[in-house]
Every structure is written in structure tokens, then in C-alpha cells.
Scaffold this motif. Structure first.
Motif, short mmCIF file in Angstrom:
data_model
loop_
_atom_site.label_atom_id
_atom_site.label_comp_id
_atom_site.label_asym_id
_atom_site.label_seq_id
_atom_site.Cartn_x
_atom_site.Cartn_y
_atom_site.Cartn_z
N LYS A 17 41.58 43.63 47.81
CA LYS A 17 42.19 42.03 48.18
C LYS A 17 42.36 41.06 47.19
O LYS A 17 41.58 41.23 46.25
CB LYS A 17 41.91 41.32 49.56
CG LYS A 17 40.51 40.81 49.41
CD LYS A 17 39.98 40.18 50.53
CE LYS A 17 38.88 39.44 50.17
NZ LYS A 17 38.01 38.77 51.22
N PRO A 18 43.21 40.38 47.19
CA PRO A 18 43.44 39.24 45.95
C PRO A 18 42.38 38.39 46.00
O PRO A 18 41.63 38.20 46.98
CB PRO A 18 44.91 38.66 46.13
CG PRO A 18 45.04 38.87 47.61
CD PRO A 18 44.41 40.03 47.91
N ASP A 53 46.91 35.86 44.36
CA ASP A 53 47.47 36.05 45.84
C ASP A 53 49.13 35.83 45.53
O ASP A 53 49.64 35.04 44.59
CB ASP A 53 47.04 35.30 46.89
CG ASP A 53 47.41 36.14 48.26
OD1 ASP A 53 48.11 36.93 48.41
OD2 ASP A 53 46.68 35.63 48.99
N ASN A 92 49.52 43.01 46.84
CA ASN A 92 48.27 42.92 47.88
C ASN A 92 48.30 44.63 48.59
O ASN A 92 47.23 45.17 48.77
CB ASN A 92 48.33 42.02 48.79
CG ASN A 92 48.37 40.78 48.22
OD1 ASN A 92 48.14 40.37 47.05
ND2 ASN A 92 48.16 39.55 49.07
#
Ligand SMILES: [Cu+2]
Lengths: 278, 595
Positions: free
Chosen positions: B33-34, B433, B438
């Protein structure tokens, strides 16, 4: 399936040694395809290597990479800025890359290919154009240390008139903070490295106009409508950065500067209002 | 500690593969995940450096070497490799080099400048701790092992072939190992020189790569890739060989276009030395160099294409059995083709300006190295396991291994092409993000875990199989074509009681077709000369290991002591005459006297 062996099947298929005709076909056809591919490849290798660094109509930008920030110098206009490269939409941009420390690689995925900024005297050149106004994301593409991942920058393409106004605005003198305590802290603790207007040092990022940039440090995106962890208003982002730069970009060259809560707040506020009109 | 280490030592090479795999999984967990904080930025760089270095130098190559050691003498009808002492020395230097490299985890930080260790980042100014020293010295010691292995296989294949086994009757795997050995012989010295120069820069303040004092950092890039590109072919050619063997056996057919396969292998080996600068298109070598290296690189597609077509036409009209080994081999073909297609895309310098150092490249080289080499190794392990250990691996678990690994592999790396095209650079610790990275990264991480499960299934298979009786037949796949299937499984210590007479290509198959039960012996049954086991190679490698440590920490007494240990062993080896021992014919009674 046609070729699948059934259990107990003992037949022995024909043992083929080869087939010259077929073998020639699948040697020659790829060669022809490669020639078709090779010609435009060579053409564009030479096309992309055109040198615009002496062209007076092109905008020259000397890009110097540092762990982990980008410096943009415009020799034709005698100005230097950092992290945000403003360019006009109507001209070729002639880039010259070098590095202040390790090797990095200058890349704006949406606009052009990348070119390495080598350590030492091996200076590279490239050119590109951005005919459509807009903000483009730039990146470092060569592993350069712990914060390699965070070595982003922005490219802002604007029309010719705005570009000229930006140049003029960047050259104008800048007022220091009005509050004497904040001013004293800013001059002694920040201007030793940074510059605003014609004051301070020039070897670290120039902070002139930082309040109107797209980001702080290339990665904290300035917006009034924050959605992600790396977004916030200019003021919030500046405060976050100045409070503890190492937390944002591990191992960066600024390091934590000791400031009182008041000084921190005053400086962040002052910088967030340091806008360029263009 | 026998000199013939081919059966016992398999394990530690697999352990390095597991360490490298674990590092990969940690990398993928950090990136799922970011703005993740699972590992720190420093730790991430250590992980990616050690993952690459371990996989290339300590896992992929040694696993291949293990297969070569076990199979090459059998395929050419030899009793052993040409230089058993060198063989053993090569193994131990590799092991101690690998150990040294991994000790760095516990002494204040693993190397963190990437497996390419580009200077100046890998120089003392920017990597002040000992991490990169471990890289330089560990690889130098492990590299000795590889070079010795290359020399040994080359000598073995040239000199030890059974009567009648002319070059153009050699099995394809033997051919590819032969060419790979030649590549090692020319490529590894470049690495040795580069590492020595970097070592002098780091330990003794030399200035080979220090621009401030007249050095040049691009020199390192050239040296590294002059070694590094042939290295890719050193890895993939034996995999090509394995695939050729497996495809033939399980299609019950002769290799289509054998002579063009041999020629294509040579051509790939030769061109492999002409293309190193395609790793440096963005370094700024200028349009002439970029154009030439683009074209040279594209040329490699031609011989590679020949190989692919030959495999397909070997299967064409064949009677195909879908064992685990053949599934890996068949899965290899489309996977490798994809890696080849992206390879041609990368070969075009102007396009490479976009792809270079992005996840597109990461996807490409994992398609050729994991999808090519590792699938090849899996095929080879399942295929030759009975010959090496006398037991068949479980086919059901084998198929589970294949399915999870294959699906996991494509999930992990297929999406990475698109990440690269979207602008995600490689070797990044995290990503912001809102950039559209993602979802694809999440898929990639899940795929990596699936690959991990596939690997675990393989390990379980090994353990379960080890508990079974040794009852594999001499020719367990029933369609064996080459000499190794003429002798018992596992192969006896002396391989062939009587050296076989080779009467044609696919020697055993020819005898089968002529209605013979096995190979015709080329010599009467006699006493067999065997080399004695020796502990010297082990002690020599320990000496090098100690010396490495000594120099790294500038303790020259310890450094000298280590070197003295090594030279003392060399003197002992030179002075002491050891004529080995003999196995007499009556000891061979009933064992493997089929040849
Ligand atoms: Cu960088």
C-alpha cells in the motif's frame, strides 16, 4: 487435446530432425521485422540527441540533482529555483543535467524520457516540449540513497506571458518576517542555507515563492482539500517539513533545526505567504 | 566432506534461495500500500540489494551449478568432472563468500547500494559503513567459486566425453553448459577487476571511481555490465538446455533442429558480450553508441526465436506427458517469450528512455530470470531428482507447486509492466497515494505470496520424498534419451562401471530403438580410479573468509593470517602426492554394471 499421451500408449512419434525450409522462415522473418523496427529506432536515437543547448529560442535549464532535491538554474535569465521547474509552453526546453553528489536520473514520465545526472564532469543534455499547460510530476529514477523514492519534483508549464512574469517576480526583492523574533530566527537559522529574494545562501533550495508552489519538498502536496497522508495546506505542509524534515525524507540534507513553537509557527506562516504572482 | 559434493550439498544453495525469496516477500509487503512503514527506508535498500545479490550470485547460479555437477558427467559418460579438487574448492569458496555477505545483517547493516552498486553511492563518501565492503569482498570470494566451476566444466566437457560422444552428439544441456562455461571464463574476470578496484577505493582510498580526484564513475558502470550482461546469458543458457531435455523426453521426440539449436546457443553467447551498454542508454553515451547497442541487442531476438520455434516443433506431433517437469517446461515457453518481447521493446534506446529504471524493467528481467531460469531449474529438479536421489518427487504436490508458482509469478510481475508505464521507478521504498499505483501493487504483493506458497509446497515435497524408499528406476520417465538414464538411480559414485560407447545423438534412445537393453560398454570391466576426499578446499575457503574479515576491518594481522592459511593449504596440496584410490571389479558386483 491432440498431443496428450494416453495411458499405456506406446506408439513412438516420428523422430523429426528438423526442417530447413521452416528454420529459414523463422530466421528470416524476425530479421525483416527487426530491420523494420531498427530503422525508426536509429532515426529517433539521433533525433532525440539534437543539441538545443546553444539555441537562443530554446529555454536553457541546468538541472542539478542533490540527495534528495532538484535545483533548476536558468542561465539565460540569471535565476535559480528548486523542486518546481516552471517552463513556457511555446518553446523547446534544453536540459543540461549534472549532479551535486551521487548519480540520479531526471525523469518526467508524462513529458519525456529520462537522462541520468552523473557524478563528476560527465554532463548530459536532452530536450523536450510541453505544449499543453499543466502540472507534471517528475521523479528521480536512479537509486540514490534512502529517500530515493521521495525525490519527486513538479514541472509547471505556463503560457509565455506568465513565464515572463514568473521570471520577473523571482528576481524581485523579498521582505523578511515582520516579527523581530521570527525574523531573527529565520535569518540566523534558515538563511545560512536557504535564500529568499536576494538574501541568503544559494547552495540549498531557493525558497523564494515557496508559498505558491505545488508542493513542499517535492512530495507534500499543497491543497485546501487534502485527501491523502501527504497532502495539506501550504502552511500545514511547511510546518510539517520544518518541524522534522527527517521524518518526511529520511537522510535529507536539512536535518532538524531547533526552533521554539513560536518561531516554527511564525516561519511557516511567513513562508506560506511568500507567493509569486504570475 | 567428500570431494564429490554433488549430492550432499544441495541444501545450502536452496537456503540462499529461500533467504532471497524471504527478502522479496518483505519488499512486496512494504509496497502493498502507499506510504507504508513496514520497513524503514534504509532497511528497504538493504533488502533490495541483498535480494538481487543473493538471488543472482548465491541462489540462481549455485542451483544451476548443482544440477550441472550432478548431470554433466553422466550425460557425457564420464566418471567425474575433470578437476574434483577445484570443484570442491569452488563450492566452498562460494559458500563462504555467501556467508560473509549475509553476516553483514548482524554486524551493523547489509550493503544498500543495489546489486549493481553504482558509485559514488557505493563509495565511502555516501556509504560510510561496512555494508558495501561485505558486498565487495563476499562477491569476490564467491566469484572465485564460479570461475573455478566454469573452468572445470569446460575442461570436463572437452576432455572427458565417452568414446563416440562427438561434439555434435552432445545432449543440448551439455552444450548450453559448455557455452555458459565459456561465458563465465570471459565475463567473471571483468567482475573480479571491478570488485578489486572498488575494494581499493573503499579500503585503501584509491580513486578509480572518485571524480573529485580524477576517477570516473561511468567506468564502474561499464565494467559492471561487461560482466553483468553476459551473466544473464550465463544464467539462462543452461535453463534453455534443461528445457530442451525435458521437452524431448516428455514429447517422446528428438529435439527439432538440433544443429540450429547449437548454433543459436553459440550466437547468443557471442552476442551476449556485445550488448552491455543497453543497460546504460540513459547514462549519456551519445547517439552512435546508443544506436549500435540498440541494434546489437535486437539481433539477439533472432537466435532466441529459433530456440522457441524449435521447442514448439519438438512438441508438435509428439506424444506429450504432462508431468510436473514438463508443465514447468511448457509454462516456461510463453513466459520466456513475453520476457523476450519486452526485451526487444527495451532494446530500442528511445523507448528505453521511458522504460529504463522503471518497474517495466523489473517486470522484464523477472520474466526472464524467474519465468525463464527459475522455472527451468524447477523443471530440471523435478526431472533429474530421481537420478540425483533415487526417489521420485510426488507428482500431486509437484503440480500444486507448478500451479501456485506459475499463477503467482504472472500475478506478481505482469502488472509491474503497467506500473512502469504509469511512471513508477524501480527500487523505491514507498510511493505516494493518488498516483494510480495502489491496486496494481496490491495484486503484485498477493502474487508474491502465492509464489512463496508454491516454493513451500516444493519444500514439503522434498521432505515427504526424503522419507520414501529409494526405488526409482534407472529410466524412471521411461522415455529417457540421454546417457544419464542408462545407469542406476541414484548414480553410483563412479557413474559408469564401464565407460559406454556412444553410437549416435541421443545415445540411449538409439540403443533402445535398435532393440538393445542398454549401452554397449567401450571398455572391459576394470578397476576404477577415484579421487580421495580432501578437507583442504574447506580450510582454504575458511582462510579466505578470515582474510576478508581482517581486511574489511583494517586488521591486517588477521587478514594476513587468513591468507597464510590459504597459501599453506596450496603448498600442502602441491607437495603431498595423493593418488586417490581404486574400486576393484569384484566390489562392483551387480551394481550398475549395465553399461
Ligand atoms: Cu535521486
Amino acid at each position: 487435446m491432440k498431443f496428450r499421451r494416453r495411458r499405456g500408449d506406446n506408439t513412438i512419434p516420428v523422430q523429426v530432425e528438423g526442417n530447413h525450409k521452416l528454420e529459414i522462415v523463422w530466421t528470416v522473418i524476425p530479421i525483416i521485422l527487426l530491420i523494420i523496427l531498427g530503422v525508426p529506432t536509429v532515426q529517433s536515437v539521433f533525433g532525440l540527441s539534437k543539441d538545443y543547448s546553444k539555441d537562443p529560442d530554446a529555454v536553457q535549464v541546468i538541472v542539478t540533482s542533490h540527495q534528495y532535491w532538484w535545483e533548476f538554474e536558468y542561465p539565460q535569465f540569471g535565476i535559480k529555483t528548486a523542486q518546481e521547474m516552471v517552463i513556457p509552453t511555446n518553446a523547446k526546453i534544453a536540459i543540461e543535467t549534472k549532479s551535486g553528489d551521487v548519480k540520479h536520473s531526471f525523469w518526467i514520465p508524462a513529458l519525456a524520457g529520462k537522462i541520468d545526472s552523473n557524478a563528476g564532469a560527465n554532463v548530459n543534455t536532452m530536450y523536450f516540449e510541453a505544449p499543453k499547460p499543466g502540472v507534471y510530476l517528475g521523479k528521480c529514477a536512479e537509486l540514490c540513497g534512502p529517500s530515493h523514492a521521495l525525490m519527486d519534483f513538479k514541472v509547471k508549464a505556463v503560457d509565455e506571458a506568465s513565464f515572463d512574469r514568473w521570471i520577473a517576480a523571482l528576481k524581485e526583492p523579498v521582505e523578511l518576517p515582520a516579527d523581530p523574533a521570527v525574523r531573527e530566527a529565520f535569518v540566523s537559522k534558515c538563511l545560512s542555507c536557504h535564500a529568499v529574494g536576494d538574501q541568503g545562501g544559494m547552495i540549498y533550495p531557493n525558497l523564494t515563492g515557496i508559498g505558491s508552489r505545488e508542493t513542499v519538498g517535492g512530495i507534500l502536496v499543497n491543497t485546501d482539500d487534502a485527501k491523502y497522508a501527504n497532502e495539506g495546506t501550504v502552511y500545514e505542509n511547511l510546518k510539517r517539513w520544518i518541524e522534522d524534515p527527517d521524518k518526511i525524507k529520511p537522510g535529507n540534507g536539512m536535518g532538524k533545526v531547533a526552533l521554539t513553537e513560536q518561531e516554527l509557527d511564525g516561519i511557516a506562516k511567513y513562508l506560506s505567504e511568500l507567493k509569486l504572482d504570475y | 566432506m567428500t570431494i564429490k559434493n554433488r549430492h550432499s550439498v544441495f541444501d545450502c544453495r536452496r537456503i540462499f534461495f529461500l533467504i532471497g525469496g524471504l527478502e522479496a516477500i518483505l519488499i512486496r509487503i512494504q509496497l502493498w500500500k502507499p506510504l507504508n512503514n513496514f520497513v524503514s527506508a534504509d532497511m528497504f535498500n538493504e533488502l533490495l540489494t541483498m535480494h538481487g545479490t543473493t538471488m543472482i550470485f548465491l541462489a540462481a547460479m549455485p542451483l544451476l551449478f548443482a544440477l550441472m555437477n550432478a548431470i554433466i558427467p553422466l550425460q557425457i559418460g564420464a566418471r567425474d568432472v575433470a578437476f574434483p579438487f577445484l570443484n570442491s574448492l569452488g563450492f566452498w569458496t562460494f559458500l563462504f563468500g555467501g556467508l560473509l555477505l549475509n553476516v553483514s545483517w548482524f554486524t551493523g547493516g547489509a550493503p544498500d547500494a543495489g546489486w549493481t552498486s553504482y558509485v559514488p553511492l557505493a563509495g565511502t563518501t555516501y556509504s560510510g559503513d561496512h555494508g558495501v565492503d561485505y558486498y565487495v569482498i563476499g562477491l569476490q570470494i564467491a566469484g572465485i567459486g564460479t570461475l573455478l566451476g566454469g573452468i572445470n566444466f569446460m575442461a570436463t566437457i572437452i576432455n572427458m566425453r565417452a568414446p563416440g560422444m562427438s561434439f555434435m552428439r552432445m545432449p543440448m544441456f551439455t552444450w548450453t553448459v559448455f557455452i555458459t562455461s565459456a561465458l563465465i571464463l570471459f565475463a567473471f574476470p571483468a567482475l573480479t577487476v571491478g570488485l578489486a578496484a572498488l575494494m581499493f577505493d573503499r579500503l585503501f582510498d584509491a580513486n578509480f571511481f572518485n571524480p573529485a580526484n580524477g576517477g570516473n564513475t561511468i567506468l564502474w558502470e561499464h565494467i559492471f555490465w561487461i560482466f553483468g550482461h553476459p551473466e544473464v546469458y550465463i544464467l539462462i543458457l543452461p535453463a534453455f538446455g534443461i528445457i530442451s531435455e525435458v521437452v524431448c523426453t516428455f514429447s517422446r521426440k528428438r529435439l527439432f533442429g538440433y544443429s540450429s539449436m547449437v548454433f543459436a546457443t553459440m550466437l547468443i553467447g557471442f552476442l551476449g558480450f556485445m550488448v552491455w551498454a543497453h543497460h546504460m542508454f540513459t547514462t549519456g553515451l551519445g547517439p552512435v553508441a546508443n544506436a549500435l547497442f540498440s541494434i546489437a541487442t535486437m539481433l539477439i531476438a533472432v537466435p532466441t526465436g529459433i530456440k522457441i520455434f524449435n521447442w514448439i516443433f519438438t512438441m508438435w506431433g509428439g506424444s506429450i506427458r504432462f508431468t510436473t517437469a514438463s508443465l514447468f517446461a511448457i509454462g516456461f515457453i510463453p513466459t520466456f517469450v513475453m520476457g523476450g518481447v519486452t526485451g526487444v521493446m527495451l532494446a530500442a534506446a528511445p523507448a528505453d528512455f521511458q522504460y529504463h529504471d522503471s518497474y517495466f524493467v523489473v517486470a522484464h528481467f523477472h520474466y526472464v530470470i524467474v519465468g525463464g531460469l527459475i522455472m527451468g531449474i524447477f523443471a530440471g529438479l523435478h526431472y533429474w531428482w530421481p537420478k540425483m536421489f533415487g526417489r521420485m518427487l510426488n507428482e500431486t504436490i509437484g503440480k500444486i507447486t507448478f500451479v501456485t508458482f506459475f499463477i503467482g509469478f504472472h500475478m506478481t510481475f505482469f502488472v509491474q509492466h503497467f506500473l512502469g508505464l504509469l511512471g513508477m521507478p524501480r527500487r523505491i521504498w514507498t510511493y505516494l497515494d493518488g498516483l494510480g499505483f495502489n491496486g496494481l501493487n496490491l495484486i503484485s504483493t498477493i502474487g508474491a505470496i502465492l509464489m512463496g506458497i508454491g516454493t513451500v509446497a516444493f519444500l514439503i515435497n522434498i521432505v515427504i520424498t526424503a522419507a520414501k524408499p529409494r526405488n526409482a528406476a534407472d529410466d524412471p520417465w521411461e522415455d529417457g534419451r540421454t546417457l544419464e538414464w542408462a545407469i542406476s538411480s541414484p548414480a553410483p559414485e563412479y557413474n559408469f562401471a564401464q565407460t559406454p560407447l556412444v553410437r549416435g545423438y541421443d545415445a540411449l534412445w538409439k540403443e533402445k530403438m535398435d532393440g538393445n537393453k542398454g549401452m554397449t560398454p567401450a571398455e572391459p570391466l576394470g578397476s576404477i580410479h577415484m579421487p580421495s576426499p580432501s578437507i583442504l578446499p574447506f580450510i582454504m575457503s575458511v582462510g579466505l573468509f578470515i582474510a576478508g574479515f581482517g581486511f574489511m576491518y583494517h586488521n591486517y594481522y588477521i587478514g594476513a593470517a587468513g591468507l597464510i592459511i590459504m597459501f599453506a593449504c596450496m603448498v600442502i596440496r602441491s607437495v603431498k602426492d595423493d593418488h586417490g584410490f581404486h574400486i576393484e571389479p569384484d566390489e562392483l558386483q551387480g551394481k550398475g554394471v549395465k553399461a
